[in-house]
Enzyme design. Structure first.
Site, PDB file in Angstrom:
ATOM      1  N   ASP A 268      -4.610   8.167   2.874  1.00 51.02           N
ATOM      2  CA  ASP A 268      -4.172   6.853   3.338  1.00 51.02           C
ATOM      3  C   ASP A 268      -5.149   6.323   4.393  1.00 51.02           C
ATOM      4  O   ASP A 268      -5.801   7.097   5.091  1.00 51.02           O
ATOM      5  CB  ASP A 268      -2.761   6.991   3.933  1.00 51.02           C
ATOM      6  CG  ASP A 268      -2.101   5.654   4.202  1.00 51.02           C
ATOM      7  OD1 ASP A 268      -2.586   4.625   3.672  1.00 51.02           O
ATOM      8  OD2 ASP A 268      -1.104   5.624   4.941  1.00 51.02           O
ATOM      9  N   GLU A 269      -5.235   4.998   4.515  1.00 53.18           N
ATOM     10  CA  GLU A 269      -6.048   4.326   5.551  1.00 53.18           C
ATOM     11  C   GLU A 269      -7.478   4.877   5.591  1.00 53.18           C
ATOM     12  O   GLU A 269      -7.992   5.237   6.651  1.00 53.18           O
ATOM     13  CB  GLU A 269      -5.379   4.492   6.926  1.00 53.18           C
ATOM     14  CG  GLU A 269      -3.951   3.994   7.018  1.00 53.18           C
ATOM     15  CD  GLU A 269      -3.845   2.472   7.060  1.00 53.18           C
ATOM     16  OE1 GLU A 269      -4.865   1.783   6.809  1.00 53.18           O
ATOM     17  OE2 GLU A 269      -2.743   1.970   7.316  1.00 53.18           O
TER      18      GLU A 269
ATOM     19  N   GLN B 122      -9.606  -4.337   7.234  1.00 49.78           N
ATOM     20  CA  GLN B 122      -8.806  -3.914   8.389  1.00 49.78           C
ATOM     21  C   GLN B 122      -9.411  -2.689   9.082  1.00 49.78           C
ATOM     22  O   GLN B 122      -8.706  -1.931   9.742  1.00 49.78           O
ATOM     23  CB  GLN B 122      -7.372  -3.625   7.945  1.00 49.78           C
ATOM     24  CG  GLN B 122      -6.661  -4.853   7.382  1.00 49.78           C
ATOM     25  CD  GLN B 122      -5.194  -4.600   7.070  1.00 49.78           C
ATOM     26  OE1 GLN B 122      -4.392  -4.345   7.969  1.00 49.78           O
ATOM     27  NE2 GLN B 122      -4.843  -4.655   5.795  1.00 49.78           N
TER      28      GLN B 122
ATOM     29  N   ARG C 186      -0.528 -10.278  10.583  1.00 42.89           N
ATOM     30  CA  ARG C 186       0.730  -9.658  11.038  1.00 42.89           C
ATOM     31  C   ARG C 186       1.900 -10.625  10.851  1.00 42.89           C
ATOM     32  O   ARG C 186       3.064 -10.231  10.934  1.00 42.89           O
ATOM     33  CB  ARG C 186       0.660  -9.278  12.536  1.00 42.89           C
ATOM     34  CG  ARG C 186      -0.392  -8.248  12.941  1.00 42.89           C
ATOM     35  CD  ARG C 186      -0.401  -7.034  12.074  1.00 42.89           C
ATOM     36  NE  ARG C 186      -1.360  -7.188  10.979  1.00 42.89           N
ATOM     37  CZ  ARG C 186      -1.348  -6.458   9.873  1.00 42.89           C
ATOM     38  NH1 ARG C 186      -0.416  -5.553   9.684  1.00 42.89           N
ATOM     39  NH2 ARG C 186      -2.257  -6.644   8.937  1.00 42.89           N
TER      40      ARG C 186
ATOM     41  N   LYS D 112       0.825  -1.217   0.000  1.00 44.11           N
ATOM     42  CA  LYS D 112       0.000   0.000   0.000  1.00 44.11           C
ATOM     43  C   LYS D 112       0.854   1.260   0.000  1.00 44.11           C
ATOM     44  O   LYS D 112       0.637   2.173  -0.819  1.00 44.11           O
ATOM     45  CB  LYS D 112      -0.908  -0.016   1.240  1.00 44.11           C
ATOM     46  CG  LYS D 112      -1.605   1.314   1.514  1.00 44.11           C
ATOM     47  CD  LYS D 112      -2.462   1.224   2.754  1.00 44.11           C
ATOM     48  CE  LYS D 112      -1.633   1.028   4.006  1.00 44.11           C
ATOM     49  NZ  LYS D 112      -0.847   2.235   4.374  1.00 44.11           N
ATOM     50  N   THR D 113       1.807   1.339   0.913  1.00 45.53           N
ATOM     51  CA  THR D 113       2.643   2.540   1.011  1.00 45.53           C
ATOM     52  C   THR D 113       3.443   2.736  -0.281  1.00 45.53           C
ATOM     53  O   THR D 113       3.641   3.871  -0.737  1.00 45.53           O
ATOM     54  CB  THR D 113       3.599   2.427   2.212  1.00 45.53           C
ATOM     55  OG1 THR D 113       2.828   2.221   3.399  1.00 45.53           O
ATOM     56  CG2 THR D 113       4.428   3.697   2.372  1.00 45.53           C
TER      57      THR D 113
END
Length: 766
Positions: free
Chosen positions: A225-226, A256, A615, A33-34
């Site tokens: 973002d997010e 998420q 994770r 994503k980043t």
């Protein structure tokens, strides 16, 4: 240009290249994503868009710094520095300073942090002469915060019948007036709190069309973002700024979305296409982080949610190990099992401690794992929080214990003399200190004989000091006869600590309540274990000695030393580890009992479990206990319903993990697991589920030992037993020492233990 795009996979490249309208990038866990956000901004800059025309919004300063640093590597420091990139709050405060006069402020307004805001609320409650046990400052401030994030001004709040009725039922009918006074005080002080930065930005853009037009022209391209974590106020600002040109790209993962308790609204991402009908949706579905088994297990779990944007996450990494599901007999044994596994991973596989994480649903769960790791000399760190015995509510109670054992403990006295609040302020404590120094005595001695030391306080204060002295005196007397467990319960109840915690219904308040309950559990375990070892009288001083050794123990505070990470799943979002333990997977714990009342809450808990699993890079282990001690009672527990949501093909479970048929169990699921176990696994008897057992106070234990002694009379060397805390074990010898019969037992997880049979709680299995 091609040198940029060549470093992306096909899906990432498509998402980066589309810049002609609104786009929604659904970025699955570990999908880069980043990287996509960074390259999209670099792509826009390479296409010729000036950096000051780009607005990029993040949720943390860390994320903003990381992205800006990566962009600088791609297009140069100069361009990166000119970007409008930062958190929602930092960008909007910058806008508000430029336009402050439009909303009745000056450009040098100050921003109240959380502590400043809480203090102001506390002061207003005091000035209004309201009961701060009903109008708890934290809860009041939380309600004001929610109102602002919902764009409700004090006037709108007061006119909302539903909210006013809610406050009335919560016995806080004056909350709307507190909100009005709070906002007036902020305005008079030319100040804003964090929530005001969102509220006033919306007001600024709503009421000033020229300002809105100016920023729409300035921000030719908007990236967020997010996006699954945005609240109503943030979503509306993005909608207003992109309302004309629609050049907006939001990135996130509905799977998420786990922060509804902070105001996050999953509908912002689920219904983004309704807000911007021309939206192109791009799905980043390749997970670069985890093994195939971990990704497939997580996929099978999240598919059970109804509210989602469908995607099929895949991994081209190695197959990897199946997710191991481990059943522990008790919460105590669960801690031991996890610590033992970590020790073996270190010894046999040379795993680094820093590559291992233990994830739990609530902060209170950390205590058992902290103590199990300490006993194995495994260094650890609590990420995003404090070690159990360093939490404020725990330190407050421990300070009461210290004062009971040693009334001369000045630090403990100062900490508890006005906690919970009993009207003994700093001025009074200062007077006590002056008299204590003058006569070279303790603060306790001064309040024990105020006339002798000529303590100058008014009658009301003298009465309050007298009541405090009387209460501590009762505790000191009780300490002569009561066990540590009984006295701890007495202290927590009579001081008002329990009532204060239970009445605070904020997430922070509920966490404090869980921590206090866990402290009681710790004391009960301490007393029970020492009784079984043959110590008839276990006093408060014994527990304090143990705690001081735990808190003062050198756990390797050197930052360079590797440590296992302990944290809540909420805190773990955005992080990754080679090896992850997801613990406490039981009904009413994970999923939380509070979330099960409605489908949306249950789906968010499932997303939280999805976050926990994803994770992990290499291995994931899930544990649950079949009994857990709470509120003085050991209760049977049921494995989490979420375990049956995972396709059994991706799970590995030892046979002893299997449950017998009992109400609420996922029998079909466990049966399918049993059919898949390795054919050469040794057969073992399946233990019956534990029954609720009332913990017995110290003085009553002897009188209740007859039933236990009856079982003890039948006990023989070689018997397999199940102990209430230690789980399954084999009796290796039985001896008569000092008139008391003792058994030496080697437990599967807890190792060898000595049990005084008249106190031991166990049953013979075979």
């Amino acid at each position: 240009m091609e040198h940029l795009l060549s470093q992306l996979n096909q899906r990432q490249r498509e998402a980066v290249e589309f810049c002609d309208g609104p786009s929604l990038i659904i970025a699955g866990a570990g999908s880069g994503k980043t990287r996509v956000l960074t390259y999209k901004i670099a792509y826009l800059l390479e296409q010729g868009l000036p950096p000051y025309y780009i607005l990029a919004l993040t949720f943390t300063n860390k994320a903003a710094r990381e992205m800006k640093s990566r962009i600088a590597e791609l297009v140069g420091e100069k361009k990166a520095r000119q970007l409008w990139m930062g958190t929602f709050h930092s960008i909007f405060s910058r806008m508000l300073r430029s336009e402050a006069e439009r909303i009745g402020f000056t450009s040098n307004f100050t921003i109240f942090d959380a502590s400043d805001s809480a203090n102001l609320v506390r002061l207003i409650i005091k000035e209004m002469q309201l009961d701060d046990k009903v109008y708890r400052p934290g809860a009041v401030h939380g309600q004001i915060s929610r109102a602002k994030n919902g764009l409700l001004t004090p006037g709108m709040y007061a006119q909302n019948r539903e909210i006013i009725e809610y406050d009335r039922l919560a016995k806080r009918p004056q909350l709307h007036e507190i909100y009005r006074l709070y906002q007036n005080r902020l305005k008079a002080a030319n100040s804003m709190d964090f929530d005001d930065l969102l509220l006033y930005t919306n007001i600024l853009l709503r009421d000033n069309p020229d300002v809105l037009e100016n920023y729409r022209n300035r921000f030719q391209f908007i990236l967020v973002d997010e996006y699954q974590d945005t609240n109503f106020a943030q979503h509306l600002i993005v909608k207003q700024l992109a309302g004309e040109h629609h050049r907006v790209c939001v990135v996130g993962d509905d799977a998420q979305s786990i922060y509804s308790f902070r105001g996050a609204n999953i509908d912002n991402i689920l219904k983004f296409k309704s807000t911007f009908p021309q939206t192109r949706i791009f799905k980043l579905e390749q997970n670069y982080r985890s093994t195939k088994n971990i990704v497939n297990a997580a996929n099978s779990l999240i598919k059970k949610n109804k509210e989602q944007i469908f995607k099929e996450i895949f991994s081209e990494n190695e197959e990897g190990e199946k997710i191991e599901v481990v059943s522990a007999f008790s919460d105590f044994e669960e801690g031991v099992i996890v610590a033992n596994k970590i020790a073996r991973m270190r010894f046999e596989e040379h795993a680094r401690f820093s590559d291992i994480a233990i994830l739990y649903r609530t902060n209170a769960q950390s205590r058992i794992f902290e103590e199990s790791l300490r006993k194995k000399n495994i260094p650890y760190i609590i990420y995003g929080g404090l070690s159990f015995y360093q939490r404020k509510e725990i330190k407050d109670i421990i300070s009461y214990f210290r004062l009971i054992v040693n009334p001369g403990d000045e630090e403990a006295f100062r900490r508890v003399v006005n906690y919970p609040a009993r009207g003994i302020g700093d001025v009074t404590v200062r007077k006590l200190s002056e008299k204590a120094r003058l006569h070279n005595v303790s603060l306790w001695e001064v309040i024990s004989s105020p006339l002798q030391y000529n303590l100058e306080v008014n009658a009301g204060t003298a009465r309050k000091l007298g009541l405090f002295h009387e209460m501590i005196g009762r505790f000191i007397a009780a300490n002569e006869t009561m066990s540590a467990f009984e006295l701890a319960q007495m202290v927590i109840k009579e001081t008002g600590i329990a009532r204060e915690a239970y009445e605070d219904l904020t997430p922070e308040g509920m966490s404090r309540t869980q921590n206090i309950q866990e402290l009681v559990n710790a004391i009960n375990e301490f007393v029970s274990e020492r009784k079984e070892e043959g110590n008839d009288a276990v006093r408060l001083v014994d527990f304090l000695s143990e705690v001081s050794l735990l808190t003062d123990q050198d756990m390797g505070d050197d930052d360079e030393k590797e440590k296992v990470t302990l944290m809540t799943v909420h805190t773990a979002k955005g992080l990754e580890f080679d090896h992850v333990f997801v613990v406490g997977m039981e009904e009413d714990l994970f999923p939380s009992s509070m979330a099960k009342s409605e489908p949306r809450g249950l789906e968010e808990e499932r997303r939280l479990f999805y976050v926990a699993i994803t994770r992990a890079r290499k291995t994931c282990t899930i544990t649950f206990a079949r009994s857990r001690f709470r509120n003085g009672v050991t209760n049977p527990t049921r494995e989490s319903q979420f375990l049956k949501d995972i396709d059994p093909r991706f799970l590995l479970m030892e046979q002893k993990t299997l449950t017998t048929s009992r109400e609420g169990s996922a029998d079909g699921f466990w049966e399918s697991m049993r059919q898949r176990r390795e054919s050469n696994m040794p057969e073992r008897a399946t233990p019956a589920p534990p029954q609720p057992v009332k913990r017995v106070p110290l003085q009553a234990a002897v009188s209740s030992s007859a039933k236990i002694s009856e079982a003890a009379e039948q006990l023989m060397v070689g018997n397999v037993i199940e102990h209430e805390r230690f789980g399954r074990g084999v009796v290796t010898s039985i001896e008569l020492l000092g008139g008391d019969k003792r058994a030496f037992v080697t437990f599967d997880s807890a190792g060898q233990k000595q049990l005084l049979l008249k106190f031991a709680k166990f049953r013979i299995v075979e």
